[in-house]
Design a protein around this motif. Structure first.
Motif, PDB file in Angstrom:
ATOM      1  N   ASN A 196       0.856  -1.201   0.000  1.00  0.00           N
ATOM      2  CA  ASN A 196       0.000   0.000   0.000  1.00  0.00           C
ATOM      3  C   ASN A 196       0.890   1.248   0.000  1.00  0.00           C
ATOM      4  N   THR A 197       0.247   2.388   0.017  1.00  0.00           N
ATOM      5  CA  THR A 197       1.021   3.640  -0.002  1.00  0.00           C
ATOM      6  C   THR A 197       1.903   3.723   1.241  1.00  0.00           C
ATOM      7  N   SER A 198       1.304   3.387   2.388  1.00  0.00           N
ATOM      8  CA  SER A 198       2.056   3.487   3.660  1.00  0.00           C
ATOM      9  C   SER A 198       3.347   2.686   3.595  1.00  0.00           C
ATOM     10  N   PHE A 213      -3.374  13.799   3.999  1.00  0.00           N
ATOM     11  CA  PHE A 213      -3.792  12.518   4.549  1.00  0.00           C
ATOM     12  C   PHE A 213      -2.649  12.002   5.455  1.00  0.00           C
ATOM     13  N   THR A 231      -1.266   9.295   6.016  1.00  0.00           N
ATOM     14  CA  THR A 231      -0.302   8.341   5.441  1.00  0.00           C
ATOM     15  C   THR A 231       1.036   9.004   5.136  1.00  0.00           C
ATOM     16  N   SER A 267       1.501  15.108  -1.308  1.00  0.00           N
ATOM     17  CA  SER A 267       0.576  14.296  -2.105  1.00  0.00           C
ATOM     18  C   SER A 267       0.362  14.973  -3.450  1.00  0.00           C
ATOM     19  N   PHE A 324      -6.449  15.062  -0.776  1.00  0.00           N
ATOM     20  CA  PHE A 324      -7.620  14.185  -0.666  1.00  0.00           C
ATOM     21  C   PHE A 324      -8.892  14.925  -0.272  1.00  0.00           C
ATOM     22  N   ASP A 354       3.230  11.138  -2.569  1.00  0.00           N
ATOM     23  CA  ASP A 354       2.147  10.176  -2.334  1.00  0.00           C
ATOM     24  C   ASP A 354       1.172  10.367  -3.497  1.00  0.00           C
ATOM     25  N   ILE A 401      -1.485   8.326  -4.559  1.00  0.00           N
ATOM     26  CA  ILE A 401      -2.672   7.464  -4.625  1.00  0.00           C
ATOM     27  C   ILE A 401      -3.918   8.200  -5.141  1.00  0.00           C
ATOM     28  N   GLN A 402      -3.975   9.517  -4.956  1.00  0.00           N
ATOM     29  CA  GLN A 402      -5.142  10.239  -5.481  1.00  0.00           C
ATOM     30  C   GLN A 402      -4.898  10.746  -6.903  1.00  0.00           C
ATOM     31  N   HIS A 433      -6.350   0.801  -4.821  1.00  0.00           N
ATOM     32  CA  HIS A 433      -7.795   0.568  -4.673  1.00  0.00           C
ATOM     33  C   HIS A 433      -8.652   1.798  -4.938  1.00  0.00           C
ATOM     34  N   LYS A 434      -8.015   2.892  -5.339  1.00  0.00           N
ATOM     35  CA  LYS A 434      -8.789   4.101  -5.652  1.00  0.00           C
ATOM     36  C   LYS A 434      -8.845   4.263  -7.167  1.00  0.00           C
TER      37      LYS A 434
END
Ligand SMILES: Cc1ncc(COP(=O)(O)O)c(C=O)c1O
Length: 400
Positions: free
Chosen positions: A83-85, A110, A112, A161, A165, A190, A192-193, A215-216
């Motif tokens: 995962n990102t973390s 976020f 994370t 990021s 988010f 980061d 993920i978004q 998962h996004k």
């Protein structure tokens, strides 16, 4: 037959019950091809056990290259992580820190992208420097000038990021990367978004490290993500995150004649070192299938489609008294459209009331966040507005 992804069509999401699902910034429901790929991997293990593993090793090789291409990274610079973390922790633990070095973080991010740096700061006696992420939305030029002033004072690493988010602000990564390079700082992102919805190019943006879950906006199952380490930074990382699969030729003692069981094989460098133990092959199968669909349409076309969805909704929300966080400049926009009522403490109640009317969205930190992706149709926006008008006609969400 290959499944075809079509902008605005939910044909591949036949299990999805919600009328308007605009919560991809939280989690994407898996499409039929993703579910099929996961089932096929499980089926392979069910029928062949260990013999199936080879197929998954090959898939991982293809997948790493595919993800690298998606972010403009060279082959061999991307490793698969949980995962990102996990990716952030690997870098925060793996950098050869000097006591007193300064790390620049952004308030409003976020967690994370904060907790691992705080842990590194405790462990290595680093100084954390804070800037407001939202300043880059409301007064971008001034915020960039303040960033430069901090870099001039001496910053080892900036951790940000790609997309915020809450507001959906796309951060000015190119400008930030240029400033970091000019002042000798490293840039951690980061993503993920961002990955899967906005174009990213690590080389052009001067990004040194990037971590991303799937998962996004990548529409894969939970528990699989990736880490990028720029080739120029790979050798400097300390092997604190290493495990048995981090070594070169890690399988030798399992497949060759005796004498190969050793503990001193060199480590693979950079992001590959982070692949420490038995991987999430099921998640990787889902991600591979999801990338097929995203690549069919292309990230630029997906972003354009999602912007048209936002265009159709945002002015009507502003007319109804909501404050919009959307940036004026297209380069500051992402997959997220966030608005808030005059009293932001009402946002969770708004989200609940919308859910009761078939609209799935989220309320991070007082914003009502709509996050459509490629399967969302433009004709959904009148249905969102009708739901909002019905809630207003009832006297607001708290009256429900
Ligand atoms: C910006 C951002 N980073 C990270 C995460 C999640 O991190 P992880 O993949 O480690 O669960 C989220 C949302 O869950 C997020 O919005």
């Amino acid at each position: 037959m290959t499944d075809r992804a079509e902008l605005g069509s939910r044909a591949l999401f036949e299990l999805l019950e919600t009328d308007v699902y605009v919560n991809h910034a939280s989690l994407s429901p898996p499409s039929r091809p993703v579910r099929d790929a996961v089932a096929a991997t499980l089926g392979g293990y069910a029928s062949q056990g260990m013999a199936w593993y080879v197929k998954e090793v090959e898939r991982r090789e293809r997948l790493r290259d595919r993800l690298a291409r998606l972010i403009g990274a060279p082959q061999g610079s991307v490793g698969l992580v949980a995962n990102t973390s996990a990716g952030i922790i690997d870098i925060a633990l793996g950098l050869p820190w000097q006591r007193g070095e300064r790390v620049l973080l952004f308030d409003g991010e976020f967690p994370t992208n904060v907790t691992p740096w705080q842990q590194a700061a405790r462990r290595h006696d680093l100084e954390l420097v804070w800037m407001s992420a939202d300043d880059f939305r409301t007064e971008r030029e001034a915020a960039l000038a303040r960033l430069e002033a901090e870099l001039v004072r001496g910053i080892r690493l900036v951790a940000v990021s790609a997309v915020q988010f809450t507001s959906g602000q796309r951060m000015p990564l190119e400008a930030m990367g240029e400033l970091c390079r000019a002042h000798g700082a490293e840039l951690f992102v980061d993503a993920i978004q961002a990955v899967g919805i906005v174009p990213l190019d690590v080389a052009a943006m001067g990004i040194d490290y990037l971590a991303c879950g799937s998962h996004k906006w990548l529409m894969a199952p939970e528990g699989v993500g990736f880490l990028y380490v720029a080739p120029a930074r790979a050798d400097a990382l300390e092997p604190y995150m290493a495990g048995w699969l981090s070594h070169e030729d890690a399988f030798a003692f399992l497949t060759r004649a005796p004498g190969e069981l050793r503990y001193d094989r060199p480590f693979r460098t950079g992001a590959l070192m982070a692949e420490a133990g038995t991987p999430n092959t099921i998640g990787a199968a889902g991600l591979d299938a999801s990338l097929d669909l995203i690549e069919q349409i292309g990230v630029a076309a997906i972003l354009e489609h999602v912007q048209a969805w936002h265009d159709a909704l945002e002015p009507a929300l502003v007319e109804r008294g909501f404050e919009s966080a959307r940036m004026d400049t297209p380069s500051g926009r992402s997959g997220i459209l966030s608005v808030r009522p005059e009293d932001p403490s009402q946002s969770p109640a708004w989200v609940q009331a919308l859910a009761a009317r078939g609209v799935a969205c989220a309320s991070p930190d007082g914003w009502i966040r709509f996050s459509p992706h490629w399967p969302n149709a433009l004709d959904e926006t009148p249905r969102v507005l009708s739901a909002i008008d019905a809630i207003l006609a009832d006297g607001g969400p708290s009256q429900e």
